[in-house]
Design an enzyme around this catalytic site. Structure first.
Site, PDB file in Angstrom:
ATOM      1  N   HIS A  33       3.701  12.033  -0.072  1.00 56.48           N
ATOM      2  CA  HIS A  33       2.699  11.796  -0.174  1.00 56.48           C
ATOM      3  C   HIS A  33       1.977  11.293  -1.472  1.00 56.48           C
ATOM      4  O   HIS A  33       3.105  11.756  -2.330  1.00 56.48           O
ATOM      5  CB  HIS A  33       1.675  13.175   0.054  1.00 56.48           C
ATOM      6  N   HIS A  84       0.760  -0.766  -0.213  1.00 57.23           N
ATOM      7  CA  HIS A  84       0.039  -0.212   0.289  1.00 57.23           C
ATOM      8  C   HIS A  84       0.969   1.397   0.169  1.00 57.23           C
ATOM      9  O   HIS A  84       0.709   2.453   0.968  1.00 57.23           O
ATOM     10  CB  HIS A  84      -1.565  -0.305   1.502  1.00 57.23           C
TER      11      HIS A  84
END
Length: 391
Positions: free
Chosen positions: A391, A67
């Site tokens: 991010h 992930h």
């Protein structure tokens, strides 16, 4: 090839889905299987991590991604007999690349379950044999030997994702992504983390970083560069042993990563290494049972009538005092943070997991408190002046 159609995006309802290039060809070739959207996010992020580790250390590198954050990352240093035991490599001869993979996959086996693997070098037979044993979605590497490719193509009934990337590919200096229909644009994070200047500002009383400590801090910082923020990384002997990713609070990152580092170390306790497992126990069940045995939930989870599924006899759990005594033997750990530590509580927690070296950005209004806490424990800390948000 300029475009690759995908089955769906992050979730089955997100269609259509594809990856494509505005200019030039895709830098990857799907050698086997059919990668999905998340697979490719993990593949491309993890490849950047291992290629940078290889460039920085000169050693083969591997990463285990889940992930869009690493569960483990390591360079190819030899494994001790203890690490061979807890990583379940058996007596199989290990190449440097295979050692890197065993370290990356073995550091946090629960988080690495169903991972995507990245290798800095051409995948050899020894590495492929280790990958074959584990539950994994796929692998990315700059190439594969014929023997390795044959082994990987047989994994998951022939559906295992095998991706080859062009190691000479360099993306444009400006990157873009869309969120809610809005396009974001920024310069790529090309910061050079090998610069000696990163360790010039050492405000603590202890100012000595061994060559091994500098290497491990470099591994921590490079790992954090590709880890969802906030993030903290504990490293020892060339491998990440605890990564705390994507937490809103810095102290929660430090606790999460520190707990993982403690579990890694507790797995090396003689009583854990000699647990009496039943014959034929599945690898995932064995890993989960080890985690439960180490945890404080042992008595509740492995109650009478349940432990027989896993053990030939019920082992006595480690007491909290026994755990504390064993964890106290773990020393020489390096810790990196992707931004400054706002309070000394992070240092207090890091100290409990054997941290003796720290690299962090610095610049908090409470730097004095953080420095004083390091001095309290004789920890050497460098202010890098570099933030590594991702991010």
């Amino acid at each position: 090839m300029k475009e690759l159609a995908l089955k769906y995006g992050c979730n089955p309802n997100q269609k259509p889905s594809r990856i494509f290039m505005d200019e030039g060809e895709l830098p990857i070739t799907v050698v086997n299987g059919r990668p999905g959207y998340i697979n490719l996010l993990d593949a491309l992020n993890s490849w950047q991590l291992v290629s940078e580790l290889k460039k920085a250390t000169g050693l083969p590198a591997a990463a285990s991604f889940k992930h869009v954050s690493p569960a483990g990352a390591a360079v190819g240093l030899p494994l001790s007999d203890t690490l061979r035991h807890i990583y379940f490599t058996g007596d199989t001869p290990l190449t440097p690349l295979a050692s890197a993979y065993a370290r990356a996959r073995g550091a946090d086996r629960m988080s690495s379950y169903g991972d995507f693997v990245a290798l800095s070098d051409i995948c050899d037979q020894a590495t492929a044999l280790l990958i074959k044993r584990e539950v994994s979605d796929g692998v990315i590497a700059p190439g594969y030997t014929d023997e390795a490719l044959q082994i990987l193509r047989e994994k998951r009934k022939g559906t295992y994702c095998v991706i080859q990337i062009d190691p000479e590919y360099h993306p444009a200096p400006v990157e873009r992504k869309q969120v809610f229909g809005v396009t974001f644009e920024q310069g790529r994070n090309e910061i050079d983390l090998t610069s000696p200047a990163l360790f010039e500002n050492v405000p603590t009383q202890c100012k000595t970083f061994s060559p091994e400590a500098r290497r491990d801090l470099l591994i921590a910082l490079i790992t954090l560069k590709y880890t969802q923020s906030n993030s903290v990384c504990y490293v020892k002997d060339g491998q990440a042993i605890g990564i705390g990713a994507g937490q809103q609070s810095r102290i929660h990152c430090t606790r999460l990563a520190g707990n993982k580092a403690d579990i890694w170390w507790l797995r090396q306790h003689p009583r854990v290494m000699s647990l009496p497992f039943v014959d034929g126990i599945r690898r995932a069940d064995r890993d989960n049972t080890i985690d439960v045995f180490i945890s404080d939930d042992y008595d509740d989870v492995l109650a009478e009538g349940v432990w027989q599924q896993f053990f030939t006899e019920r082992p006595e759990p480690l007491t909290r005092e026994e755990k504390r005594e064993w964890i106290a033997k773990n020393t020489g750990v390096a810790l990196g943070s992707d931004a400054f530590f706002p309070f000394g509580d992070n240092i207090e927690r890091a100290h409990k997991s054997g941290v003796q070296y720290i690299a962090q950005a610095g610049g908090s209004v409470r730097d004095d408190n953080v420095i004083a806490t390091c001095d309290k424990y004789g920890i050497a800390m460098a202010f890098t002046g570099v933030r590594l948000f991702h991010h």
